[in-house]
Write a protein that holds these residues in place. Sequence first.
Motif, short mmCIF file in Angstrom:
data_model
loop_
_atom_site.label_atom_id
_atom_site.label_comp_id
_atom_site.label_asym_id
_atom_site.label_seq_id
_atom_site.Cartn_x
_atom_site.Cartn_y
_atom_site.Cartn_z
N ASN A 46 0.82 -1.21 0.00
CA ASN A 46 0.00 0.00 0.00
C ASN A 46 0.86 1.26 0.00
O ASN A 46 0.55 2.23 -0.70
N ASP A 47 1.94 1.26 0.78
CA ASP A 47 2.83 2.42 0.81
C ASP A 47 3.55 2.61 -0.53
O ASP A 47 3.75 3.74 -0.98
N LEU A 48 3.95 1.51 -1.16
CA LEU A 48 4.61 1.61 -2.46
C LEU A 48 3.67 2.23 -3.49
O LEU A 48 4.07 3.11 -4.26
N ILE A 49 2.43 1.80 -3.48
CA ILE A 49 1.44 2.36 -4.41
C ILE A 49 1.20 3.83 -4.09
O ILE A 49 1.09 4.67 -5.00
N ALA A 50 1.17 4.17 -2.82
CA ALA A 50 0.93 5.56 -2.40
C ALA A 50 2.02 6.51 -2.88
O ALA A 50 1.74 7.69 -3.13
N VAL A 51 3.26 6.03 -3.02
CA VAL A 51 4.33 6.90 -3.50
C VAL A 51 4.47 6.87 -5.02
O VAL A 51 5.37 7.48 -5.57
N GLY A 52 3.57 6.15 -5.68
CA GLY A 52 3.53 6.19 -7.14
C GLY A 52 4.13 5.02 -7.87
O GLY A 52 4.28 5.07 -9.09
N ILE A 53 4.46 3.95 -7.16
CA ILE A 53 4.97 2.76 -7.85
C ILE A 53 3.77 2.05 -8.49
O ILE A 53 2.81 1.72 -7.81
N PRO A 54 3.80 1.83 -9.81
CA PRO A 54 2.68 1.15 -10.48
C PRO A 54 2.49 -0.28 -9.94
O PRO A 54 3.48 -0.98 -9.70
#
Length: 70
Positions: free
Chosen positions: A20-28
Amino acid sequence: MTKTVTGTYESVNQIKNARNDLIAVGIPQEQIFVDEENYQIKVMIADETEPEIEGILKNHDASSTTVTTK
């Protein structure tokens, strides 16, 4: 050059939170691979984002992180 950063965890909840954090920082989402059986998350990234990704994985108490280059 593409790198894969792998974080190993002790629980699936840690993996979900890290994802979830990875997605939140813009990682597809297409660059994030979850292996619940082995308690790992793998992120395919460019060189310049490696420190940020490792930091996120460590913030969720990864028992280990590794980086491989392709």
